[in-house]
Write a protein that holds these residues in place. Sequence first.
Motif, mmCIF file in Angstrom:
data_model
loop_
_atom_site.group_PDB
_atom_site.id
_atom_site.type_symbol
_atom_site.label_atom_id
_atom_site.label_comp_id
_atom_site.label_asym_id
_atom_site.label_seq_id
_atom_site.Cartn_x
_atom_site.Cartn_y
_atom_site.Cartn_z
ATOM 1 N N SER B 140 0.301 -1.412 0.105
ATOM 2 C CA SER B 140 -0.095 -0.039 0.153
ATOM 3 C C SER B 140 0.595 1.220 0.665
ATOM 4 O O SER B 140 1.674 1.425 1.025
ATOM 5 N N GLU B 143 0.182 2.915 3.029
ATOM 6 C CA GLU B 143 1.342 1.895 4.034
ATOM 7 C C GLU B 143 3.034 2.784 4.321
ATOM 8 O O GLU B 143 3.824 2.427 5.151
ATOM 9 N N ARG B 146 3.178 5.610 5.624
ATOM 10 C CA ARG B 146 3.744 6.370 6.931
ATOM 11 C C ARG B 146 5.025 5.486 7.731
ATOM 12 O O ARG B 146 5.200 6.245 8.761
ATOM 13 N N LEU B 182 7.328 -5.440 7.787
ATOM 14 C CA LEU B 182 5.533 -6.675 7.190
ATOM 15 C C LEU B 182 5.747 -7.321 6.716
ATOM 16 O O LEU B 182 6.726 -7.571 5.877
ATOM 17 N N GLU B 193 -4.565 -3.363 0.835
ATOM 18 C CA GLU B 193 -2.970 -3.444 1.882
ATOM 19 C C GLU B 193 -2.550 -4.451 1.379
ATOM 20 O O GLU B 193 -0.921 -4.579 2.583
#
Lengths: 14, 263
Positions: B140, B143, B146, B182, B193
């Motif tokens: 993503s 993501e 972030r 991740l 995602e």
Amino acid sequence: TRKQTKISSFFDKE
Amino acid sequence: MFEATLQKASTLKKVIEAIKDLVTDGNIEVSETGMNLQAMDSSHVSLVSLVLHTDMFEHFRCDRNVTLGINLPNFAKILKCSGNDDSVTLKAQDDGENLAIVFESEGQERVSEFELKLMDIDAESLGIPDQDYNTNVKMSSAEFQRIVRDMTVLGDTCSIGCTKEGVKFSVSGDLGQGNITLRQTNSVDKEEEAVTIEMDEPVELNFALRYLGFFTKASPLCPRVTISMSPDVPIVVAYNVGGEKDTEGAGSLSFYLAPKIDE
């Protein structure tokens, strides 16, 4: 310590 | 002459917004295949490559190749004058001094015309080899944005390490250290995602977070980002332009960043 390399050292000039 | 219409001015606005803080002046090369821009940041640490194929334009006419020397922050200011659902038409004469930019609302009841002065930009062009990368991570884009933002709290250099299990972002600085891993997922209900990893060998490289932060300004363009790495070569952070999710768009915006190496 780490040294920042330049992008132009990886790709050939056209 | 050159004339091209893009149904969504917002796409062009997002593209220029994504690169204007990294590159101030750039040459957009226009040919019968579409529009391309390649430019380095002022420190020559990173490279931006934008490709917009003719497929993504409603109308595209280019009689002769033209180079449009553009001040990107100024272009962004004009593009901000477009409405959400406006189309945009770009026009330039051969050897013209201006780029005409016309926004039209969906029902064509509002037409806005602007002109941007073109510049002579002496830019060095690099040949980017068409290479296969050891590791390709798809995730993503929000993501990724972030994670880069969170890493920046702790330091200025981020290590990105990838194994078959997952991708690990690590940082250390004066106030401490941190890492975010991740794991590879294939969650069907949240397709955007999902984290997918294709790799040959584990790889770990160090990058300046400042530049990764610039790249993530492209997140509004596409919900997915592809991160490609091979040992000792620049990382590629790529976004589709005008496409959906993982499918090939009619364009792409790719950022290349030279790694930091141990002295």
